[in-house]
Design a protein around this motif. Sequence first.
Motif, PDB file in Angstrom:
ATOM      1  N   GLN B  31       2.457  59.039  75.574  1.00 48.28           N
ATOM      2  CA  GLN B  31       3.159  59.580  74.414  1.00 48.28           C
ATOM      3  C   GLN B  31       4.467  60.255  74.822  1.00 48.28           C
ATOM      4  OE1 GLN B  31       2.158  59.424  70.978  1.00 48.28           O
ATOM      5  NE2 GLN B  31       0.975  57.816  71.949  1.00 48.28           N
ATOM      6  N   ASP B  34       8.752  58.679  79.995  1.00 50.82           N
ATOM      7  CA  ASP B  34       9.064  58.982  81.396  1.00 50.82           C
ATOM      8  C   ASP B  34       9.206  60.482  81.618  1.00 50.82           C
ATOM      9  OD1 ASP B  34       9.044  56.324  81.943  1.00 50.82           O
ATOM     10  OD2 ASP B  34      11.220  56.076  81.930  1.00 50.82           O
ATOM     11  N   VAL B  35       8.363  61.018  82.491  1.00 49.84           N
ATOM     12  CA  VAL B  35       8.414  62.448  82.803  1.00 49.84           C
ATOM     13  C   VAL B  35       9.548  62.691  83.789  1.00 49.84           C
ATOM     14  CG1 VAL B  35       7.150  64.343  83.885  1.00 49.84           C
ATOM     15  CG2 VAL B  35       5.986  62.801  82.292  1.00 49.84           C
ATOM     16  N   VAL B  36      10.391  63.667  83.502  1.00 54.42           N
ATOM     17  CA  VAL B  36      11.553  63.925  84.362  1.00 54.42           C
ATOM     18  C   VAL B  36      11.502  65.288  85.044  1.00 54.42           C
ATOM     19  CG1 VAL B  36      13.051  62.374  83.074  1.00 54.42           C
ATOM     20  CG2 VAL B  36      12.923  64.765  82.388  1.00 54.42           C
ATOM     21  N   VAL B  59      11.854  62.272  78.840  1.00 54.70           N
ATOM     22  CA  VAL B  59      13.134  61.902  78.234  1.00 54.70           C
ATOM     23  C   VAL B  59      13.126  62.208  76.743  1.00 54.70           C
ATOM     24  CG1 VAL B  59      13.858  60.181  79.918  1.00 54.70           C
ATOM     25  CG2 VAL B  59      12.315  59.511  78.092  1.00 54.70           C
ATOM     26  N   LYS B  60      11.949  62.330  76.142  1.00 57.16           N
ATOM     27  CA  LYS B  60      11.885  62.600  74.707  1.00 57.16           C
ATOM     28  C   LYS B  60      11.771  64.071  74.367  1.00 57.16           C
ATOM     29  CE  LYS B  60       9.097  58.551  73.621  1.00 57.16           C
ATOM     30  NZ  LYS B  60       7.765  58.249  73.106  1.00 57.16           N
ATOM     31  N   ALA B  61      10.980  64.824  75.131  1.00 60.07           N
ATOM     32  CA  ALA B  61      10.665  66.181  74.693  1.00 60.07           C
ATOM     33  C   ALA B  61      10.140  67.017  75.842  1.00 60.07           C
ATOM     34  CB  ALA B  61       9.594  66.128  73.595  1.00 60.07           C
ATOM     35  N   PRO B  84       8.336  63.686  89.738  1.00 56.94           N
ATOM     36  CA  PRO B  84       7.655  63.903  88.453  1.00 56.94           C
ATOM     37  C   PRO B  84       7.057  62.610  87.899  1.00 56.94           C
ATOM     38  CG  PRO B  84      10.049  64.065  88.186  1.00 56.94           C
ATOM     39  CD  PRO B  84       9.773  64.009  89.653  1.00 56.94           C
ATOM     40  N   GLU B  85       7.555  61.447  88.386  1.00 54.97           N
ATOM     41  CA  GLU B  85       7.033  60.178  87.871  1.00 54.97           C
ATOM     42  C   GLU B  85       5.574  59.944  88.257  1.00 54.97           C
ATOM     43  OE1 GLU B  85       9.702  60.656  89.960  1.00 54.97           O
ATOM     44  OE2 GLU B  85      10.270  58.728  90.840  1.00 54.97           O
ATOM     45  N   ASN B  88       3.379  59.857  85.343  1.00 57.28           N
ATOM     46  CA  ASN B  88       3.285  58.588  84.631  1.00 57.28           C
ATOM     47  C   ASN B  88       2.448  57.565  85.409  1.00 57.28           C
ATOM     48  OD1 ASN B  88       6.548  59.365  83.860  1.00 57.28           O
ATOM     49  ND2 ASN B  88       5.088  58.981  82.204  1.00 57.28           N
TER      50      ASN B  88
END
Lengths: 508, 125
Positions: B31, B34-36, B59-61, B84-85, B88
């Motif tokens: 949801q 991609d975690v940054v 990238v979203k929130a 951080p990936e 994912n």
Amino acid sequence: MMEGDSTDTFTGNRGLRLEEPLIFEQDAPGRSGVDLPEPLPVQSRLGGLDREDAIGLPGLSEPQVVRHYTRLSQKNYAIDAGFYPLGSCTMKHNPRLNEKMARLPGFSDLHPLQPEATVQGALRLIDTLAHWIKTLTGMPAVAMSPAAGAHGELCGLMTARAALEARGDARKRVLVPDSAHGTNPATAAICGYEVEAIPLTSRGRVDLSALKAALNDDVAAFMLTNPNTCGLFEDEILEQAHAVHDAGGFFYCDGANFNAIVGRVRPGDLGIDCMHLNLHKTFSTPHGGGGPGSGPVVLSEALVDYAPLPWVVHGDEGFRLVEHEGDAAGAAPYGRMKAFHGQMGMFVRALAYMMSHGSDGLRQASSDAVLNANYLLASLSKELSLAYDGPCMHEVLFDDGFLKGTDVTTLDFAKAMIDEGFHPMTMYFPLVVHGALLMEPTETESRESLDQFVETILHLAKRARAGDAQAFHDAPVHTPRRRLDETAAARRPILRWRPDPVQGEAAE
Amino acid sequence: MSDLKFSKEHEWVRLEGDIATVGISHFAQEQLGDVVFVELPDVGKQVVKDGDAAVVESVKAASEVYAPVSGEIVEVNGELEDDPELVNKSPTGEGWFMKIRLSDASELDGMMDEAAYNDFAASPG
């Protein structure tokens, strides 16, 4: 370079859309726009801290610099170039009359430290703008100095905190609904409060019973956004205000969406204690890349005495600024938010907007903004999935239900909109709606531009559902650069240019 | 069937002795996208069940990660700062966030097993 950047022209330019290197990449050592004589040698007073190496600025001639920035400006997409339906940010036309007024030398050439006697016109303008703001909001006082929306939120919460501490009742928690602007919880946190989220109902509005359950004598404030970020009016706001006040807390309202209700609803009649206005959204001053914001905060009687310095008063010899607590006539200001008096250039533009529209014109503008959003709601609901039942206020919120099973995401859809020449709407916000698409058309778009937008969106939605997912994954194809790798940009950002770029660090 | 327990806030817990390893679910990372960036708590910090423990930014929130159980942070996954990936790639493996020394083992009783969680995550709303 991203895939698809190559062109079949010799230069890499595409027609009159010109490729432009970074200004540092155009460096020709020794080249310069001006030719000044070498300064005479002087005794250094830098205590051995003199610079030893070149400062590293690129050498360019004046025409090169002019072309560089002109080309960059041509790559910009702005409200002056086309439709910009960015929800929650109100990108509407900024009337040129405002600009003309702001450039009058009597306003533009002032210095904030000039003697008051020489800036009576500017002080009168601040005072007149404050009068309009108080009248439109139905509130007794306004703090003019906050620099923009989030700064205004901080001002409002600091005022509430000062009032609470003055009565010996410092509290610990601030309640923020899921439909608030994202800056609200950040503001509460930076002001030292614990933040607690209040859920929404299936109608997209604050769950009143959840609010009541969360309220107690430890809650400093409730921060509502109204209309909220779902584009809906909080129709139980009076009950919310009663509940918050019964618990001894203050009622903060985020006024970023005031442009939907100007001339129709006065926040002072709704039980609100403090609310910031985004002059740059509601009263059309350029913002984002176009200029600074301005976030005055209106205050209820309960908070008037704690307003931050400075403010303008009518003195015996004209207008006067109250700059010190000792001069505050018994009030207890908690300090100041800003070195000087506020965003003067934005004050001029906002007042020009108000006075040129008049109170009837402002009411018409907010009415048209709501009408235009409902026009999008009615037209787009044929193909898109509405997040909450309408009617909406100044913005309309869809979820990504209409894309289910298509393998097209909200992001893909937005990129395809760019190919069609539109700035995308706000995406993935508010977070409570899956794959949100939040559109704010504003009152300044014509029926024709809205119709073109509607037809485009309906066309794209049909195309997505017809199984053309690959075209959406490929989008944008008509832009100077194709899909940018946002993940790599966030994980391994390159924040400055270096003469010898480290290869492979940024590219995945 | 895994030995993981899940919270309604999409965290998972794996218990070994009195140490609970915590991360976010496959569904949650999907949801988020991609975690940054991941912000982890300090070792030694006391966390309370359902209180803020970490932050995960995609990238979203940006989202809070809540402590599914109360206790003391005894270890955090420093790998996430550079990678951080991992959240994912391996949300329930290398992408773990933190280890908590439980103060009240009964807090695990209210959590879901994997089958119940999958049903919960698949339900609309």
